[in-house]
Design a protein around this motif. Structure first.
Motif, PDB file in Angstrom:
ATOM      1  N   LEU A  33       0.954  -0.956   0.021  1.00 21.43           N
ATOM      2  CA  LEU A  33       0.049   0.115  -0.115  1.00 21.43           C
ATOM      3  C   LEU A  33       1.024   1.210  -0.167  1.00 21.43           C
ATOM      4  O   LEU A  33       1.613   1.563   0.887  1.00 21.43           O
ATOM      5  CB  LEU A  33      -0.966  -0.201   1.292  1.00 21.43           C
ATOM      6  N   VAL A  34       0.816   2.194  -0.974  1.00 18.78           N
ATOM      7  CA  VAL A  34       1.704   3.208  -1.300  1.00 18.78           C
ATOM      8  C   VAL A  34       1.048   4.509  -1.015  1.00 18.78           C
ATOM      9  O   VAL A  34      -0.094   4.643  -1.650  1.00 18.78           O
ATOM     10  CB  VAL A  34       2.474   3.205  -2.598  1.00 18.78           C
ATOM     11  N   VAL A  35       1.395   5.452   0.026  1.00 18.52           N
ATOM     12  CA  VAL A  35       0.743   6.418   0.060  1.00 18.52           C
ATOM     13  C   VAL A  35       1.867   7.789  -0.022  1.00 18.52           C
ATOM     14  O   VAL A  35       2.745   7.772   0.579  1.00 18.52           O
ATOM     15  CB  VAL A  35       0.290   6.526   1.446  1.00 18.52           C
ATOM     16  N   PHE A  52      -2.658   0.712  -4.177  1.00 17.39           N
ATOM     17  CA  PHE A  52      -2.207  -0.719  -3.785  1.00 17.39           C
ATOM     18  C   PHE A  52      -2.156  -1.703  -4.720  1.00 17.39           C
ATOM     19  O   PHE A  52      -2.577  -1.434  -6.015  1.00 17.39           O
ATOM     20  CB  PHE A  52      -3.177  -1.045  -2.615  1.00 17.39           C
ATOM     21  N   VAL A  53      -1.383  -2.683  -4.190  1.00 12.95           N
ATOM     22  CA  VAL A  53      -1.025  -3.943  -5.297  1.00 12.95           C
ATOM     23  C   VAL A  53      -1.178  -5.058  -4.440  1.00 12.95           C
ATOM     24  O   VAL A  53      -1.232  -5.017  -3.197  1.00 12.95           O
ATOM     25  CB  VAL A  53       0.390  -3.871  -5.618  1.00 12.95           C
ATOM     26  N   GLY A  54      -1.961  -5.974  -4.994  1.00 15.62           N
ATOM     27  CA  GLY A  54      -2.202  -7.354  -4.195  1.00 15.62           C
ATOM     28  C   GLY A  54      -2.671  -8.446  -5.209  1.00 15.62           C
ATOM     29  O   GLY A  54      -2.466  -8.308  -6.280  1.00 15.62           O
ATOM     30  N   VAL A  55      -3.098  -9.369  -4.620  1.00 11.83           N
ATOM     31  CA  VAL A  55      -3.299 -10.812  -5.467  1.00 11.83           C
ATOM     32  C   VAL A  55      -4.681 -11.113  -5.268  1.00 11.83           C
ATOM     33  O   VAL A  55      -5.084 -11.131  -4.097  1.00 11.83           O
ATOM     34  CB  VAL A  55      -2.258 -11.834  -5.212  1.00 11.83           C
ATOM     35  N   ARG A 111       5.219   5.063  -8.143  1.00  6.19           N
ATOM     36  CA  ARG A 111       5.867   4.055  -9.093  1.00  6.19           C
ATOM     37  C   ARG A 111       6.758   2.867  -8.636  1.00  6.19           C
ATOM     38  O   ARG A 111       6.928   1.826  -8.914  1.00  6.19           O
ATOM     39  CB  ARG A 111       6.641   4.779 -10.281  1.00  6.19           C
ATOM     40  N   HIS A 112       7.715   3.356  -7.671  1.00  6.55           N
ATOM     41  CA  HIS A 112       8.726   2.431  -6.939  1.00  6.55           C
ATOM     42  C   HIS A 112       7.789   1.313  -6.357  1.00  6.55           C
ATOM     43  O   HIS A 112       8.293   0.265  -6.466  1.00  6.55           O
ATOM     44  CB  HIS A 112       9.610   3.430  -6.205  1.00  6.55           C
ATOM     45  N   GLY A 113       6.956   1.822  -5.563  1.00  4.24           N
ATOM     46  CA  GLY A 113       6.176   0.874  -4.867  1.00  4.24           C
ATOM     47  C   GLY A 113       5.442  -0.092  -5.415  1.00  4.24           C
ATOM     48  O   GLY A 113       5.433  -1.398  -5.246  1.00  4.24           O
ATOM     49  N   ILE A 114       4.856   0.252  -6.643  1.00  3.22           N
ATOM     50  CA  ILE A 114       4.034  -0.504  -7.620  1.00  3.22           C
ATOM     51  C   ILE A 114       5.064  -1.546  -8.179  1.00  3.22           C
ATOM     52  O   ILE A 114       4.571  -2.547  -8.080  1.00  3.22           O
ATOM     53  CB  ILE A 114       3.261   0.239  -8.703  1.00  3.22           C
ATOM     54  N   LEU A 115       6.350  -1.172  -8.859  1.00  2.25           N
ATOM     55  CA  LEU A 115       7.086  -2.056  -9.418  1.00  2.25           C
ATOM     56  C   LEU A 115       7.589  -3.203  -8.614  1.00  2.25           C
ATOM     57  O   LEU A 115       7.712  -4.223  -8.786  1.00  2.25           O
ATOM     58  CB  LEU A 115       8.180  -1.256 -10.106  1.00  2.25           C
ATOM     59  N   HIS A 116       7.901  -2.459  -7.550  1.00  2.00           N
ATOM     60  CA  HIS A 116       8.455  -3.636  -6.241  1.00  2.00           C
ATOM     61  C   HIS A 116       7.480  -4.808  -5.933  1.00  2.00           C
ATOM     62  O   HIS A 116       7.734  -6.039  -5.728  1.00  2.00           O
ATOM     63  CB  HIS A 116       8.926  -2.755  -5.023  1.00  2.00           C
ATOM     64  N   ILE A 125       5.322   3.504   2.623  1.00  2.00           N
ATOM     65  CA  ILE A 125       4.828   2.280   1.693  1.00  2.00           C
ATOM     66  C   ILE A 125       4.651   1.234   2.988  1.00  2.00           C
ATOM     67  O   ILE A 125       5.576   0.978   3.853  1.00  2.00           O
ATOM     68  CB  ILE A 125       5.945   1.802   0.988  1.00  2.00           C
ATOM     69  N   LEU A 126       3.367   0.695   3.056  1.00  2.00           N
ATOM     70  CA  LEU A 126       3.251  -0.255   3.904  1.00  2.00           C
ATOM     71  C   LEU A 126       3.386  -1.687   3.045  1.00  2.00           C
ATOM     72  O   LEU A 126       2.800  -1.854   2.071  1.00  2.00           O
ATOM     73  CB  LEU A 126       1.518  -0.446   4.252  1.00  2.00           C
ATOM     74  N   SER A 127       4.187  -2.536   3.393  1.00  2.00           N
ATOM     75  CA  SER A 127       4.602  -3.649   2.815  1.00  2.00           C
ATOM     76  C   SER A 127       4.918  -4.903   3.440  1.00  2.00           C
ATOM     77  O   SER A 127       5.244  -5.071   4.318  1.00  2.00           O
ATOM     78  CB  SER A 127       5.916  -3.348   1.799  1.00  2.00           C
TER      79      SER A 127
END
Length: 350
Positions: free
Chosen positions: A78-80, A89-92, A149-154, A330-332
């Motif tokens: 979760l990127v803020v 956010f990115v997830g599955v 961008r950095h958070g999404i790609l990671h 970033i919450l990761s």
């Protein structure tokens, strides 16, 4: 002096006349995407959930909007971006067998000023590696030059390393739709991602016809959903008489509108042509409604309450975060990891 003024008028008139009937067409010699209503009703819920400002509920996927068709979704990152008031956010989603990326749009309390600003936005940035393609600097920067961008790609890399070669679905509403489009293009062009699908809701125009043609070729599985008289898909304005200089939507649009037959009202989902600017779809009506912009398929696309860019977060969930010197964070977590909050342990996947 009078002759000079008349000459200027004649030249201007000729320029307008010569541009009539020369509306630029997007090159779409590839197969156009097929609209899937069920998928649209799922992705619009992800586009709604990303507006949640309680990051504990969002990161653990326990919020009121984190249910229904998206139940069991596993947030990986979760990127803020506090500096620019952006969130993604990115997830599955195991039921979709896909990585889902969602971008938050403009908040409803500032949308009036944002809409007014879009009326005057000019094409002001050459898109790298695409001759003659120009885009909106603000939308491009919101994705490419922020924490997002950095958070999404990671997160995409993490998800694929753990779960294998999943499809990627990118979504967003309003400005979030613009960022989703740039994200999908970035994944395809710069990171050789395969099977990238995009569905946005109430997205503004982001580039010219040359850009739209490149985009349609590189990310062909793209659907832009528009709703009735939603004002935002009409912005920045499309100038028919200046096709070389104007903004131009890429395909494919699906226009939602109401059809009244006596006392009955039917909701129609019209799949538009491959031009990106089908005159029989949303361009056939006046874009004058903000209310039509804030609800798609009966789902609210706005914050539950006005918090500006303030957020709410459980201290234990904050332990999963990294913050930069500007306050962006970033919450990761690793895929399938359990997360602890004050309510107890929450499993990453239901």
């Amino acid at each position: 002096m009078e002759q000079k003024a008349w000459l200027i008028f004649v030249i201007f008139t000729c320029l307008i006349a010569s541009s009539c009937g020369r509306e630029l067409k997007v090159d779409h010699k590839h197969k156009l995407p097929v609209y899937n209503h069920t998928l649209a009703t799922i992705l619009v819920e992800y586009a709604s959930a990303v507006y949640i400002s309680d990051l504990t509920e969002l990161f653990t996927w326990t919020c009121e909007r984190c249910n229904g068709l998206t139940k069991g979704f596993e947030v990986i990152e979760l990127v803020v971006d506090i500096e620019n008031c952006l969130q993604a956010f990115v997830g599955v989603a195991k039921d979709l067998n896909a990585v889902v990326i969602a971008f938050r749009g403009t908040q409803e309390h500032s949308i009036q000023n944002w809409v007014e600003d879009l009326f005057w936005k000019q094409l002001d940035l050459n898109y790298p590696g695409m001759p003659d393609a120009m885009v909106h600097h603000g939308f491009y920067t919101a994705y490419h030059n922020t924490t997002i961008r950095h958070g999404i790609l990671h997160a995409v890399k993490e998800a694929k390393e753990f779960y294998g070669d999943l499809d990627i679905m990118v979504t967003g509403h309003s400005m979030g739709g613009a960022m989703a489009s740039f994200c999908a293009l970035d994944l395809v062009v710069n990171h050789e991602a395969k099977s990238v699908q995009v569905m946005t809701f109430g997205q503004p125009r982001i580039g010219n016809a040359a850009f739209a043609s490149f985009y349609a070729k590189l990310v062909p599985n793209t659907i832009r959903v528009t709703n009735d008289h939603d004002i935002v898909p009409h912005l920045p304005p499309y100038y028919y008489y200046f096709p070389q200089k104007t903004y131009h939507h890429f395909p494919r649009e699906v226009w939602l509108y109401s059809l009244g037959l006596g006392s009955l009202v039917y909701r129609v989902e019209k799949v538009c042509d491959g031009s990106g600017e089908d005159p029989t779809c949303s361009r056939s009506v006046t874009g004058n409604s903000i209310m039509d912009h804030l609800n798609y398929y009966g789902v609210d696309l706005m914050c539950q309450e006005w918090r500006s860019c303030r957020i709410v977060m459980d201290p234990r969930v904050a332990e999963y975060g990294k913050t930069d010197h500007k306050g962006n964070f970033i919450l990761s977590r690793a895929p399938a990891m359990r997360v602890r909050s004050n309510e107890g342990e929450v499993k990453a996947s239901a």
